[in-house]
Motif scaffolding. Structure first.
Motif, PDB file in Angstrom:
ATOM      1  N   GLU A   7     -34.533  10.423  -7.371  1.00  0.00           N
ATOM      2  CA  GLU A   7     -34.756  10.788  -5.972  1.00  0.00           C
ATOM      3  C   GLU A   7     -35.408  12.149  -5.834  1.00  0.00           C
ATOM      4  O   GLU A   7     -35.662  12.611  -4.719  1.00  0.00           O
ATOM      5  N   ARG A   8     -35.690  12.795  -6.956  1.00  0.00           N
ATOM      6  CA  ARG A   8     -36.200  14.162  -6.930  1.00  0.00           C
ATOM      7  C   ARG A   8     -37.732  14.183  -6.940  1.00  0.00           C
ATOM      8  O   ARG A   8     -38.370  13.707  -7.873  1.00  0.00           O
ATOM      9  N   GLY A 108     -24.248  15.281 -11.437  1.00  0.00           N
ATOM     10  CA  GLY A 108     -25.374  15.231 -10.509  1.00  0.00           C
ATOM     11  C   GLY A 108     -26.691  15.682 -11.111  1.00  0.00           C
ATOM     12  O   GLY A 108     -27.649  15.961 -10.380  1.00  0.00           O
ATOM     13  N   MET A 109     -26.754  15.755 -12.440  1.00  0.00           N
ATOM     14  CA  MET A 109     -27.967  16.197 -13.118  1.00  0.00           C
ATOM     15  C   MET A 109     -28.735  14.998 -13.682  1.00  0.00           C
ATOM     16  O   MET A 109     -28.172  13.925 -13.876  1.00  0.00           O
ATOM     17  N   ILE A 110     -30.000  15.221 -13.948  1.00  0.00           N
ATOM     18  CA  ILE A 110     -30.842  14.230 -14.624  1.00  0.00           C
ATOM     19  C   ILE A 110     -30.860  14.575 -16.108  1.00  0.00           C
ATOM     20  O   ILE A 110     -31.041  15.745 -16.468  1.00  0.00           O
ATOM     21  N   LEU A 130     -34.731   8.193 -16.893  1.00  0.00           N
ATOM     22  CA  LEU A 130     -35.606   8.121 -15.721  1.00  0.00           C
ATOM     23  C   LEU A 130     -37.026   8.581 -16.013  1.00  0.00           C
ATOM     24  O   LEU A 130     -37.949   8.271 -15.252  1.00  0.00           O
ATOM     25  N   CYS A 131     -37.199   9.355 -17.091  1.00  0.00           N
ATOM     26  CA  CYS A 131     -38.522   9.882 -17.411  1.00  0.00           C
ATOM     27  C   CYS A 131     -38.556  10.262 -18.882  1.00  0.00           C
ATOM     28  O   CYS A 131     -37.538  10.182 -19.585  1.00  0.00           O
ATOM     29  N   PRO A 154     -42.233   8.291 -15.256  1.00  0.00           N
ATOM     30  CA  PRO A 154     -42.861   9.612 -15.198  1.00  0.00           C
ATOM     31  C   PRO A 154     -42.822  10.297 -16.563  1.00  0.00           C
ATOM     32  O   PRO A 154     -41.848  10.158 -17.313  1.00  0.00           O
ATOM     33  N   ILE A 155     -43.888  11.050 -16.858  1.00  0.00           N
ATOM     34  CA  ILE A 155     -44.011  11.717 -18.154  1.00  0.00           C
ATOM     35  C   ILE A 155     -44.307  13.196 -17.938  1.00  0.00           C
ATOM     36  O   ILE A 155     -45.207  13.560 -17.169  1.00  0.00           O
TER      37      ILE A 155
END
Length: 352
Positions: A7-8, A108-110, A130-131, A154-155
């Motif tokens: 969501e970021r 709450g971190m990625i 997520l990436c 995403p990269i």
């Protein structure tokens, strides 16, 4: 240009995405890795980054000269080791990584990682990261870039010593193989890097030249260079983190301790607020009130009706209650329309 991880949203106009890189600073202790994640969260970092490899997936066990780390400005712990010895100490056990991801996500971190071969990409896909991150030394490994790009996630790629042509080729390879969201981090592949080597003006140039989100993977000591990068438009900051630089971790010597990471995050957030946008005139209602202390025209000696205005009885002084000072030459030589006391702000109804 923006990218979105979960969501970021990341890019110009959005908060800087601050990544805490654990690398090998866990010293082969799972609980230490967990403590680093918790410390990074407490400091305000947005994401945790791991590295996914084993000594055998990144190199071979050879003592021949090409496989031995020299001295020079390399960290002392690296010197004299073979690559296999170094990576055997620095790697993050793969069985830890899903558990560390849960720890980070519960806070709450990625959490994501840098894969160093195709088996690492397959493993991370099962983890549902997520990436992906591409390390600076791998940005010319087209086989690996294709493999990562095909995930369509995403990269974030560090450029390291890559030339303009190599960066162009890497980005083209990623895009042609399915990568729609790409960020490129300026990076100097020295450990530690020196401020005078950084050439931070490359950060906005990357964004403009290649049409990507740009940022900085920073190996300098301290936080000043990273903060300056944000002022120049970096949308992502990556820094190595550790609990204690004296703990003997493989990358400890050029990593931030928790208090320093917290200071970095705080400084970055202040810079973001200060950057604002191009603006002229009062910046706020509070500043607008300060206009009262500008100069204006005042009568500074008692005057009788019909007396001429001169430079002796009219002056430009603070505050700003009188006529603007640009009318001084027009006023001089005219006469007073009535008696005027000294200290009266000059107004057109006083001029005959």
């Amino acid at each position: 240009m923006t990218i979105q991880i979960g969501e970021r949203k990341i890019g110009p106009g959005h908060p800087t995405f601050i990544i805490a890189e654990i690398s090998g600073n866990h010293n082969q202790g799972f609980e230490r890795a967990v403590e680093i994640i918790k410390a990074a969260h407490e400091a305000g970092a947005d994401a945790i980054k791991l590295q996914t490899y084993t000594a055998d997936t990144i190199t071979i066990d050879s003592d021949k000269p090409p496989f031995r780390v020299g001295a020079g400005d390399k960290p002392e712990l690296w010197q004299g080791k073979t690559l296999h010895q170094l990576y055997s100490k620095a790697y993050t056990p793969w069985e830890w990584q899903p558990k560390l991801k849960k720890v980070a996500e519960d806070l709450g971190m990625i959490l994501f990682s840098t894969p160093f071969d195709d088996t690492a990409v397959d493993f991370l896909e099962k983890m549902d990261v997520l990436c992906y991150k591409v390390a600076s030394f791998e940005c010319t490994d087209m086989w690996l870039l294709k493999k990562i790009a095909k995930t369509k996630k995403p990269i974030i790629m560090s450029r390291g010593m890559a030339s303009e042509e190599e960066i162009k080729e890497a980005i083209s390879t990623l895009r042609e193989n399915g990568a729609g969201q790409i960020a490129v981090l300026h990076c100097v592949s020295a450990y530690p890097a020196k401020p005078e080597e950084m050439n931070l003006r490359t950060i906005p140039d990357l964004r403009e030249k290649f049409g990507v989100v740009s940022g900085l993977s920073d190996h300098t000591l301290g936080t000043e260079v990273a903060v300056a990068a944000v002022a120049l438009g970096a949308s992502i900051i990556e820094k190595h983190v550790t609990l204690d630089r004296a703990a003997g971790g493989i990358d400890d010597s050029f990593s931030l301790e928790p208090a320093e990471l917290k200071q970095l995050v705080s400084s970055v957030r202040i810079v973001e607020r200060a950057l604002g946008e191009a603006h002229y005139g009062p910046a706020s209602a509070r500043e607008a009130e300060e206009k009262h202390w500008r100069r204006s025209l005042f009568v500074v000696k008692n005057m009788k009706k019909g007396e001429k205005f001169t430079s002796e009885n009219v002056r430009s002084i603070r505050p700003a209650d009188g006529l603007p000072t640009k009318f001084f030459d027009e006023i001089i030589g005219k006469v007073a329309a009535k008696d005027i006391e000294s200290g009266t702000p000059l107004d057109w109804n006083l001029v005959g």
